[in-house]
Design an enzyme around this catalytic site. Structure first.
Site, PDB file in Angstrom:
ATOM      1  N   SER A  64       0.997  -0.947  -0.436  1.00  0.00           N
ATOM      2  CA  SER A  64      -0.160   0.803   0.453  1.00  0.00           C
ATOM      3  C   SER A  64       0.832   1.472   0.329  1.00  0.00           C
ATOM      4  O   SER A  64       1.214   0.958  -0.966  1.00  0.00           O
ATOM      5  CB  SER A  64      -0.489   0.265   1.173  1.00  0.00           C
ATOM      6  OG  SER A  64      -1.814   1.319   1.253  1.00  0.00           O
ATOM      7  N   ASP A 276      -2.990   6.769  -3.011  1.00  0.00           N
ATOM      8  CA  ASP A 276      -2.100   5.928  -2.495  1.00  0.00           C
ATOM      9  C   ASP A 276      -2.185   4.921  -3.787  1.00  0.00           C
ATOM     10  O   ASP A 276      -1.753   4.540  -4.226  1.00  0.00           O
ATOM     11  CB  ASP A 276      -2.027   5.619  -0.752  1.00  0.00           C
ATOM     12  CG  ASP A 276      -3.549   4.022  -1.309  1.00  0.00           C
ATOM     13  OD1 ASP A 276      -3.700   3.691  -1.678  1.00  0.00           O
ATOM     14  OD2 ASP A 276      -3.277   3.300  -0.105  1.00  0.00           O
TER      15      ASP A 276
END
Ligand code: NG1
Ligand code: ZN
Length: 542
Positions: A64, A276
Site C-alpha cells: 500500500s 495511495d
C-alpha cells in the site's frame, strides 16, 4: 498433500532464522527481502481457505502506502472482504512455522478449520507495481501449485480491483464480470448515466489533477480512460515513470503532512486528489488564492456522500436506515456535523477496514471512511432491491429519477472495499450533480486543527486500549496523564494506540489551534515515551 513436493518447494522459499511476523490489520508487511517464505505459505493458505469455504480466494501482493522497499500480502475472502479473523491466526502460525513443522502446521489448520483437503481450490492473485512484487507473487503461485490449487493471475491490478474480481467470481457474475473490462465498463456506465443529469459547472470545474503516488493507480486510470465519457478531463501526475513509489507523494503523505505532494503543479483553487500506492485510498485538496493548503480528507468525503444520499432518500420518500462509521481518527468537527446538522447516526469502531466494513453492514446504507481516505458505501440487499424496483416501477417522475440516481450510485461504488478510482468517480459525479466547487465542499464544516505523530517504544504491545481505541488501559497511569493534558486545551481530544502495520505507537491530538494541537500531541508523546518505554532520545517539540 504431496509431502515430498512440499519439502522440495519450501526449501526454495526458506524462512529466515528467528524471523516472526504477524498477520495484522493489513496482512503481512515487512521489507520485501523478508517476505519470500511468507508469500509461498500464503499461497498455500489461500488454497486451504478456498477448500474450507468452497469459493475463490484472493491474494493481493502490496504494501500500500509503505515505502517502495517494503512489500506485503493479504488474503481476500469470498465476497471481497478482508480475511476472516479466525484465519488471521492460522496465517500467522503458518508464516512463522519452522521448515520441519510446515506439514504438521498445515495438518493442524486443516483439522481446526475443518478443511476437506480433497476439495478443489481456486485462487485469484494480483500485485502492485513494486519492483519486488512480481517475484513475490510467483512465490505465492508456487504455494498454490504445491497444494494443487487452480489460480488466475491478474498481474498488475489495484487492491480494490482484485477484491472486485473475487466478489464477481463468487457471486456468479451478479456483482459484475470478473475481468478488468467488466470493472471498467460497470463503473464508467454508471458514471456516464449519473453525469448525464448534471446541468451545472463551467469548464474549470471539469478538470481534476490526480497524484497517483507513482503507483498502480496511474496505469489503471490510463487503461480506463477510453471508457470515460469525453466530459471527464483528468490529468495524471506521479505516474511512476520517474520517481519512487509513495516518495513524498500519495494520499498518506498528503494526509499526514497536510501538504501537497511533490510532482503536482497546483494552481490556486484547482481541484486535486491523491491516490495511495495500491489505489485503495483517496484524499482531495486545493490551494486557495493566498497559497493556503486545504485538505479534504476521508471524513469530508464521507460527509459529502452522506449529504447526497440523504437528499436522494428524502426525494425517493424512503426511510432506509443510513449511518456513518468512523474511527477515533475522525475529525471531531465531522462527527459533530454529521450528528447535529445532518442528523445521521455515527458509530466509532477500532482502526482497520474490517471493523468499519463489519459495522457498516448493520444498516440499509452504511457509509464508512477512515480519515486517511479509505472507505466506501455498503447497501444492504433489501435496500438495493427496493431502490432498483423504484427506479423501474415508480410512477412519480421525480421519485423515479431520484431512485435511478441511487441505483447508479450503487453500481458506481465498489462495495467490496475502499477504492480510489470508484470513490473519485462518486465524488466527481456528486460535485457535478450538485454543482459544487471544491471550496464549497470544503466549507461544509471546518476541521479542528490536528496532529498525528508516531514514536517507537521497546514493545508496543504494552499499550492496550478500550472504547474503540480512544482510551488506554495500560500502561498504568498513561490515560490519567492524557486526561490531564487534554484538560489544558480547548476543544481538545487525544489518544494513543499501537499501530497494526508498523512497529510504532501512534499519537493523535486535536485542539482549537494548530499550535495547541501540536503542543498536545507532543506532550502526549512524551508521556508515552516515559510510561511505555520509549526508544532513543525523547521526542522533540514540533
Ligand atoms: P495502523 O498502522 O494500524 O495505524 C494504518 C492506518 C489505518 C489503516 C491501516 C491499513 C492510520 C492512522 N492508520 O493502520 O487506518 O488504513 O494502516 O492500511 O491512518
Ligand atoms: Zn492502500
Amino acid at each position: 498433500m504431496d509431502s515430498e513436493a512440499l519439502k522440495k518447494y519450501s526449501a526454495l522459499h526458506p524462512k529466515p532464522a528467528g524471523l516472526t511476523l504477524q498477520y495484522g490489520t493489513a496482512g503481512f508487511r515487512a521489507k520485501a527481502e523478508k517476505l519470500d517464505h511468507v508469500m509461498f505459505r500464503m499461497g498455500m493458505l489461500a488454497v486451504l481457505r478456498s477448500k474450507a469455504v468452497a469459493s475463490t480466494i484472493g491474494i493481493m501482493v502490496t504494501a500500500s502506502h509503505n515505502p517502495e522497499e517494503d512489500n506485503g500480502v493479504k488474503l481476500v475472502d469470498p465476497l471481497g472482504e478482508m480475511l476472516h479473523p479466525s484465519w488471521e491466526e492460522y496465517a500467522t502460525q503458518l508464516a512463522n512455522a519452522e521448515e520441519h513443522e510446515l506439514q504438521q502446521t498445515i495438518t493442524e489448520i486443516c483439522q481446526k478449520a475443518a478443511v476437506n483437503q480433497h476439495k478443489d481450490a481456486s485462487v485469484f492473485i494480483g500485485r502492485d507495481t513494486r519492483p519486488s512484487s512480481e517475484k513475490l507473487s510467483q512465490s505465492a503461485i508456487d504455494g498454490i501449485f504445491v497444494l494443487d490449487g487452480q489460480y488466475h493471475d491478474y498481474g498488475l491490478v489495484t487492491t480494490p480491483q482484485l477484491h472486485y474480481m473475487v466478489c464477481c467470481q463468487n457471486t456468479q457474475g451478479q456483482y459484475g464480470k470478473a475481468t478488468l473490462e467488466g470493472y471498467y465498463e460497470k463503473l464508467s456506465k454508471a458514471f456516464t448515466e449519473l453525469i448525464k443529469q448534471s446541468s451545472s459547472s463551467g469548464e474549470s470545474q471539469k478538470h481534476l489533477k490526480i497524484d497517483c503516488a507513482n503507483g498502480i493507480g496511474a496505469l489503471k486510470l490510463s487503461e480506463m480512460e477510453p471508457y470515460f465519457p469525453k466530459e471527464v478531463l483528468i490529468q495524471l501526475y506521479n505516474d511512476g515513470t520517474k520517481e519512487k513509489l509513495n516518495h513524498l507523494c500519495g494520499a498518506d503523505f498528503v494526509k499526514v503532512h497536510q501538504k501537497p505532494p511533490r510532482g503536482l503543479d497546483m494552481k490556486p483553487n484547482e481541484r486535486c486528489c491523491s491516490f495511495d500506492g495500491d489505489a485503495d485510498r483517496i484524499v482531495y485538496y486545493y490551494q486557495d488564492a493566498t497559497g493556503l493548503f486545504h485538505l479534504i480528507d476521508g471524513d469530508k468525503i464521507a460527509t459529502l456522500i452522506s449529504i447526497f444520499l440523504k437528499e436522494l432518500l428524502a426525494k425517493v420518500g424512503q426511510t432506509l436506515k443510513m449511518a456513518v462509521v468512523q474511527t477515533a481518527y475522525a475529525n471531531g468537527s465531522s462527527t459533530r456535523y454529521l450528528e447535529e446538522t445532518l442528523k445521521v447516526p455515527v458509530h466509532c469502531v477500532k482502526t482497520g477496514v474490517k471493523h468499519l466494513h463489519h459495522k457498516a453492514q448493520e444498516f440499509d446504507i452504511g457509509v464508512y471512511f477512515e480519515a486517511n481516505g479509505h472507505g466506501t458505501v455498503l447497501f444492504s440487499k433489501a435496500a438495493e432491491t427496493k431502490i432498483r424496483r423504484l427506479a423501474k416501477e415508480e410512477k412519480d417522475n421525480e421519485k423515479r429519477e431520484a431512485a435511478k440516481v441511487l441505483e447508479n450510485m450503487i453500481d458506481l461504488i465498489n462495495q467490496t472495499v475502499g477504492d480510489a478510482v470508484s470513490d473519485m468517480l462518486v465524488i466527481e459525479a456528486i460535485l457535478a450533480l450538485k454543482g459544487l466547487t471544491v471550496q464549497q465542499w470544503d466549507a461544509v464544516y471546518t476541521d479542528l486543527p490536528n496532529r498525528l505523530l508516531k514514536i517507537q517504544v521497546a514493545d508496543r504491545r504494552v499499550i492496550d486500549t478500550t472504547d474503540a481505541e480512544r482510551r488506554a488501559v495500560t500502561p498504568p497511569g498513561l490515560q490519567e496523564k492524557i486526561d490531564a493534558l487534554v484538560k489544558k486545551y480547548k476543544l481538545s481530544r487525544a489518544f494513543v494506540r499501537p499501530s497494526g502495520t508498523e512497529d510504532v505507537v501512534r499519537i493523535y491530538a486535536e485542539a482549537d489551534t494548530q499550535e495547541n494541537a501540536d503542543a498536545l500531541a507532543h506532550e502526549v508523546s512524551l508521556a508515552v515515551y516515559h510510561l511505555a518505554g520509549g526508544k532513543g532520545a525523547p521526542p522533540q517539540p514540533l
